[in-house]
Design a protein around this motif. Structure first.
Motif, PDB file in Angstrom:
ATOM      1  N   SER A 162      28.230  -1.678  -4.663  1.00 12.48           N
ATOM      2  CA  SER A 162      28.920  -2.898  -4.990  1.00 12.48           C
ATOM      3  C   SER A 162      28.181  -3.450  -6.592  1.00 12.48           C
ATOM      4  O   SER A 162      28.573  -4.585  -6.934  1.00 12.48           O
ATOM      5  CB  SER A 162      28.222  -4.129  -3.989  1.00 12.48           C
ATOM      6  OG  SER A 162      26.865  -4.329  -4.034  1.00 12.48           O
ATOM      7  N   ARG A 197      28.949  -3.073  -9.471  1.00 16.63           N
ATOM      8  CA  ARG A 197      30.204  -2.858 -10.109  1.00 16.63           C
ATOM      9  C   ARG A 197      30.151  -2.237 -11.541  1.00 16.63           C
ATOM     10  O   ARG A 197      30.794  -1.592 -12.241  1.00 16.63           O
ATOM     11  CB  ARG A 197      31.119  -3.810 -10.352  1.00 16.63           C
ATOM     12  CG  ARG A 197      30.758  -4.993 -10.753  1.00 16.63           C
ATOM     13  CD  ARG A 197      31.777  -6.305 -10.864  1.00 16.63           C
ATOM     14  NE  ARG A 197      31.368  -7.663 -11.278  1.00 16.63           N
ATOM     15  CZ  ARG A 197      30.955  -8.616 -10.690  1.00 16.63           C
ATOM     16  NH1 ARG A 197      30.895  -8.569  -9.281  1.00 16.63           N
ATOM     17  NH2 ARG A 197      30.259  -9.506 -11.011  1.00 16.63           N
ATOM     18  N   LYS A 257      24.823  -7.238  -9.654  1.00 16.91           N
ATOM     19  CA  LYS A 257      25.982  -6.617 -10.283  1.00 16.91           C
ATOM     20  C   LYS A 257      26.111  -6.283 -11.598  1.00 16.91           C
ATOM     21  O   LYS A 257      26.862  -5.338 -11.821  1.00 16.91           O
ATOM     22  CB  LYS A 257      27.107  -7.802 -10.211  1.00 16.91           C
ATOM     23  CG  LYS A 257      27.175  -8.635  -8.772  1.00 16.91           C
ATOM     24  CD  LYS A 257      27.298  -7.656  -7.562  1.00 16.91           C
ATOM     25  CE  LYS A 257      27.294  -8.363  -6.166  1.00 16.91           C
ATOM     26  NZ  LYS A 257      27.798  -7.433  -5.132  1.00 16.91           N
TER      27      LYS A 257
END
Length: 527
Positions: free
Chosen positions: A72, A74, A50
């Motif tokens: 995903s 981010r 992430k």
């Protein structure tokens, strides 16, 4: 290499597939595999990283579709996929990456419509040359328009969107009217309720912090920024680069395995909880220091008024109204602590036993509201929780601190919510008497519980913390009587919580109801 921050293998002769195990490097921030001969597809496991900022896979032999899993990641800021053999369309999820400022997918075999949001709106941020079957997008890209069927489909979508937008607008206006009416009602009720302070720092997103950022923010972990030490390590005041507000950094002593486990347990507990009276974790750091030694730290919101222990037992200070607590403040602090424990025991999923409730673990914000902290030896009550989390302290012995630990723990009993209730009861007695359970006056058969129980109700004012009276302007008979009545109630509650037998202790829900009633009754008298 789960703690690896950067992996740079550019310009080598690496081949084969990119291993899916790369997704285990969950703290990776930079991954550069460009100018090699990697084949196959991009592993879906990259979506696990992430905090990845830069991903460069340029000039390989990669093929297949660009996976939606990249959407995903981010924190992704730069994505380079040029000079490969990728097929299919550009994933629409890429436009949701708010941090993405550079996208290069040049010279692949991509096709279909270019998305119209996020990074795709900034033509200086994207490079798509060499994909002859791409269409649409911003006019400045000079791509061929998409097919008529696609345009008709888009037109139908726009018509449908217009209808939905009109309906949504009406619903929003109606909602705003309801919200306005509720706001007016809340304004009227606000005078009789305690304001819940919202901390913007708790809502903001922070990336995983590298070691060197903490080193700079604490001025080399200097003594000037030291807030306190414990068996786990030390806490420092920290101001990160480009930040004005201070944070608290809890640095763990990783020289012993028990404190490394404490880091894991606290991370596991803190990520599950969210309550106004629990200390808010901002982010963490798991890396290596300048000497190559393991480094683990947690960043919390900074509590400018220190901990409760420092207010109850000030060192070498003349008691004044500025360094002692009024009765109202003590009642508010007690409410905050009780509400936090009730949340942990009754509403948090899964339930959590703190195991170390004591004044030094109660932190005070700028408005003197309390936060329960230090979950380093907490126990998560969940059947499928990993054994590491369930039993990380099973070999250490008594869970808790001397004076506050439940007596049954010394006999080998398993941890339970009733153990926390005992610690809470002792803390209530200490909060209103100003006497520590490990004070020199206690020994043999006399302890804080018996000391208070023997004094009630006749000698209540005698055993109460005398600094409470510094905050009382008029000490007449009526005032003294009301204060004694309040103290008797709260001290009896503390006694009922700290009984020797767990089954005789008051449940946390009853404690919460009683504590709120005591505080409300006193506020009614105090005005």
């Amino acid at each position: 290499m789960t703690n690896l921050n950067e992996l740079i293998l550019s310009g080598n002769q690496l081949s084969g597939q990119i291993p899916s195990s790369i997704g285990n490097c969950i703290v990776l921030q930079k991954l550069l595999l460009d100018k090699n001969s990697f084949e196959g597809s991009i592993p879906e496991s990259l979506g696990n990283i992430k905090g990845l900022n830069i991903l460069n896979l340029t000039a390989n032999k990669l093929s297949g579709r660009i996976p939606d899993a990249i959407g995903s990641i981010r924190d992704l800021q730069q994505l380079y996929l040029a000079n490969n053999s990728f097929l299919g369309s550009l994933p629409a999820v890429l436009k949701n990456l708010s941090s993405l400022s550079k996208l290069d997918v040049s010279f692949n075999n991509l096709q279909g419509e270019v998305p119209d949001g996020g990074v795709f709106r900034n033509i200086t941020a994207i490079a798509i040359a060499g994909n002859t079957n791409l269409c649409g997008g911003a006019p400045q890209l000079h791509l061929a328009p998409c097919s008529t069927s696609t345009s008709s489909k888009n037109k139908r979508k726009r018509t449908k969107s217009l209808v939905i937008s009109l309906a949504t607008t009406g619903a929003i206006l109606l909602s705003l009217l309801v919200i306005f009416l509720v706001w007016i009602l809340c304004k009227k009720l606000k005078q009789s309720q305690k304001t819940v302070v919202q901390y913007s720092v708790a809502e903001e997103h922070y990336e995983r912090i590298p070691y060197h950022a903490l080193l700079r923010g604490t001025n080399g972990f200097s003594e000037v920024n030291l807030l306190g030490r414990g068996s786990y390590g030390a806490v420092y005041k920290c101001i990160l680069d480009n930040e004005e507000r201070a944070l608290a950094v809890k640095v763990f002593n990783t020289g012993q395995s028990r404190y490394s486990k404490s880091f894991e347990v606290e991370c596991e507990a803190m990520r599950r909880i969210r309550h106004r009276s629990l200390i808010k974790i901002i982010t963490c750091c798991s890396s290596f220091n300048n000497h190559g030694q393991e480094f683990k730290a947690l960043l919390f919101e900074f509590m400018p008024n220190g901990n409760l222990d420092g207010w109850l037992h000030p060192k070498s200070q003349e008691p004044t109204t500025s360094n002692t607590l009024s009765l109202s403040q003590r009642l508010d602090i007690a409410i905050d602590i009780v509400d936090a424990v009730e949340y942990l025991h009754s509403y948090c999923q899964p339930l959590i036993i703190h195991c170390d409730l004591k004044p030094s673990n109660i932190l005070l914000a700028e408005d003197m509201s309390a936060r329960v902290g230090d979950f380093g030896i907490s126990r998560i009550l969940q059947e499928n929780t990993s054994k590491v989390m369930q039993n990380s302290y099973s070999t250490i012995g008594i869970r808790g601190s001397i004076g506050y630990v439940a007596p049954e723990y010394g006999e080998g009993s398993a941890v339970s919510t009733q153990g926390d209730i005992y610690s809470l009861g002792i803390m209530l007695l200490e909060l209103f008497t100003g006497r520590s359970p490990i004070d020199d006056m206690f020994g043999n058969s006399l302890d804080l519980h018996n000391f208070v129980e023997d004094a009630l109700p006749d000698r209540t004012l005698e055993i109460a913390d005398p600094t409470i009276w510094l905050h009382i302007e008029t000490k007449d008979n009526v005032t003294s009587s009301r204060i004694q009545e309040c103290l008797v109630s709260v001290l009896r509650l503390g006694i009922s919580c700290s009984k020797t037998q767990p089954r005789e202790r008051t449940s946390i829900r009853d404690v919460a109801v009683e504590m709120h009633a005591i505080r409300d009754a006193y506020l009614l008298f105090a005005g």
